[in-house]
Enzyme design. Structure first.
Site, mmCIF file in Angstrom:
data_model
loop_
_atom_site.group_PDB
_atom_site.id
_atom_site.type_symbol
_atom_site.label_atom_id
_atom_site.label_comp_id
_atom_site.label_asym_id
_atom_site.label_seq_id
_atom_site.Cartn_x
_atom_site.Cartn_y
_atom_site.Cartn_z
ATOM 1 N N ALA A 58 -0.540 3.023 -59.414
ATOM 2 C CA ALA A 58 0.036 1.755 -59.859
ATOM 3 C C ALA A 58 -0.603 0.632 -59.062
ATOM 4 C CB ALA A 58 1.551 1.762 -59.679
ATOM 5 N N GLU A 59 -1.718 0.095 -59.591
ATOM 6 C CA GLU A 59 -2.495 -0.887 -58.835
ATOM 7 C C GLU A 59 -1.706 -2.161 -58.550
ATOM 8 O OE1 GLU A 59 -5.115 2.117 -60.403
ATOM 9 O OE2 GLU A 59 -3.650 0.813 -61.422
ATOM 10 N N GLN A 81 -9.279 2.453 -56.782
ATOM 11 C CA GLN A 81 -10.123 3.647 -56.855
ATOM 12 C C GLN A 81 -11.443 3.407 -57.586
ATOM 13 O OE1 GLN A 81 -8.880 7.430 -59.065
ATOM 14 N NE2 GLN A 81 -8.300 7.866 -56.949
ATOM 15 N N ASP A 83 -13.613 0.156 -60.025
ATOM 16 C CA ASP A 83 -13.638 -1.252 -60.414
ATOM 17 C C ASP A 83 -12.802 -1.559 -61.656
ATOM 18 O OD1 ASP A 83 -15.432 0.198 -62.048
ATOM 19 O OD2 ASP A 83 -17.151 -0.566 -60.940
ATOM 20 N N GLY A 84 -12.878 -0.703 -62.677
ATOM 21 C CA GLY A 84 -12.163 -0.955 -63.915
ATOM 22 C C GLY A 84 -10.660 -0.795 -63.809
ATOM 23 N N TYR A 87 -7.712 -4.385 -62.921
ATOM 24 C CA TYR A 87 -7.097 -5.384 -63.799
ATOM 25 C C TYR A 87 -5.571 -5.365 -63.798
ATOM 26 C CZ TYR A 87 -11.957 -5.617 -65.127
ATOM 27 O OH TYR A 87 -13.320 -5.730 -65.078
ATOM 28 N N PRO A 88 -4.894 -4.228 -63.693
ATOM 29 C CA PRO A 88 -3.431 -4.282 -63.574
ATOM 30 C C PRO A 88 -2.955 -5.036 -62.326
ATOM 31 C CG PRO A 88 -4.117 -2.076 -64.217
ATOM 32 C CD PRO A 88 -5.361 -2.826 -63.865
ATOM 33 N N HIS A 128 -15.009 3.069 -65.258
ATOM 34 C CA HIS A 128 -15.417 3.538 -63.939
ATOM 35 C C HIS A 128 -16.725 2.905 -63.455
ATOM 36 C CE1 HIS A 128 -12.431 6.528 -65.005
ATOM 37 N NE2 HIS A 128 -12.467 7.020 -63.776
#
Length: 327
Positions: A58-59, A81, A83-84, A87-88, A128
């Protein structure tokens, strides 16, 4: 000591944990596993699970929790973990972390470091292999940096953690296995180059090539090839993406009269566009040719089988050099 980029980061994190009990690490699988790229390997074993914390997937929760801890005097170092996956957490970073110092008129700081493996070259699946650095460099209140080699990985992660400002720390993931001889004792004595300073990697008189992260090694390869063809390229490792050390770039361009900027992110509205605009303003009467940019194409990151065609390579950089010299 010969060490990899990932191992140098690990050593830097270890020293930060040893030096300051308020430093703690947070992220998905960074503890028992040691991280997907093993950057935090053995740190939970040595410092305990209260200081090297395995978080839920849960970023937004990771950054929100770390932000609260930073406000209470801790110095969290969060790992996103891939780069993609950032966003959260974008709302937490942009709406809260970046604004707290301004919102409180300088009375409250958020000494928070956010590590993000970024860029391509490892054959990964969707989400990723991305280059989101322009989003964060555009955001006032954040420092954005990226090392390109093991020595800078060590010194820059330590400098980032010591700052009272929030730092987005981009790690070029395809360089994790690159090796170099790193004198940790010397870096501890002098601290290395200041975090906001660019480095001139090779000197030259024919054209300046500005790069950062993974593309620094690509630019250096291009410079070696160019030298065999009789052209001397000056390669600059930007290191800091916000703020940008325009003085070093300007000094180089005033000498060479030509500038090529390369990065993995798409060219449109990328960091290269800002560098091109600023250097055109500052070096207009020195420029012998338009500033050229070499980057990824303006598409979502392609499938792994196509990424070598998407990423800048020495041939594309040298093509830009040839076009600049012919102008």
């Amino acid at each position: 000591m010969i060490t990899t980029f990932a191992a140098a980061l690990n050593t830097g994190l270890r020293r930060a944990l040893e030096d300051d009990p308020k430093v703690l690490l947070m992220g998905e699988d960074i503890g028992r596993l040691g991280g997907v790229f093993r950057v935090t390997d053995t740190l939970q074993k040595d410092f305990g699970d209260n200081r090297v914390i395995d978080t839920p997937l849960a970023e937004s929760g990771i950054i929100g929790t770390a932000f609260g801890m930073a406000l209470r005097g801790y110095r969290p170092v969060c790992e996103i973990q891939f780069d993609g996956f950032v966003y959260p957490a974008f709302d937490q970073i942009v709406s809260h972390v970046a604004k707290i110092n301004y919102r409180t008129q300088g009375k409250v700081n958020a000494p928070l470091t956010i590590r993000i493996p970024f860029g391509g070259g490892i054959g990964s699946v969707e989400h990723h292999s991305e280059s989101p650095e322009a989003y964060f460099a555009h955001t006032a209140g954040l420092r954005v940096v990226t090392p390109s080699n093991p020595a800078d990985a060590y010194s820059m992660i330590r400098a980032a953690i010591a700052l009272d400002d929030p730092v987005i720390f981009f790690e070029p993931k395809r360089r994790y296995w690159d090796k170099a001889d790193v004198d940790f004792a010397a870096l501890d004595r002098d601290g290395g180059l200041p975090l906001d300073r660019a480095r001139v990697c090779t000197t030259g008189t024919d054209a300046t090539v500005v790069a950062y992260g993974a593309t620094v090694a690509t630019a250096l390869t291009a410079a070696k090839i160019a030298a065999g063809e009789g052209h001397a390229l000056e390669v600059i490792d930007l290191r800091s993406l916000s703020p940008i050390d325009f003085d070093t770039v300007e000094e180089s361009v005033a000498k060479t009269g030509r500038l090529i900027v390369t990065h993995e992110a798409p060219v449109f509205a990328g960091l290269g566009a800002e560098i091109a605009a600023r250097i055109t303003e500052r070096c207009f009467y020195h420029l012998e040719a338009p500033v050229l940019r070499v980057g990824g194409f303006d598409i979502p990151y392609p499938p792994a089988k196509l990424e070598k065609h998407h990423l800048p390579d020495p041939d594309r950089i040298l093509d830009a050099v040839d076009r600049s010299l012919a102008a």
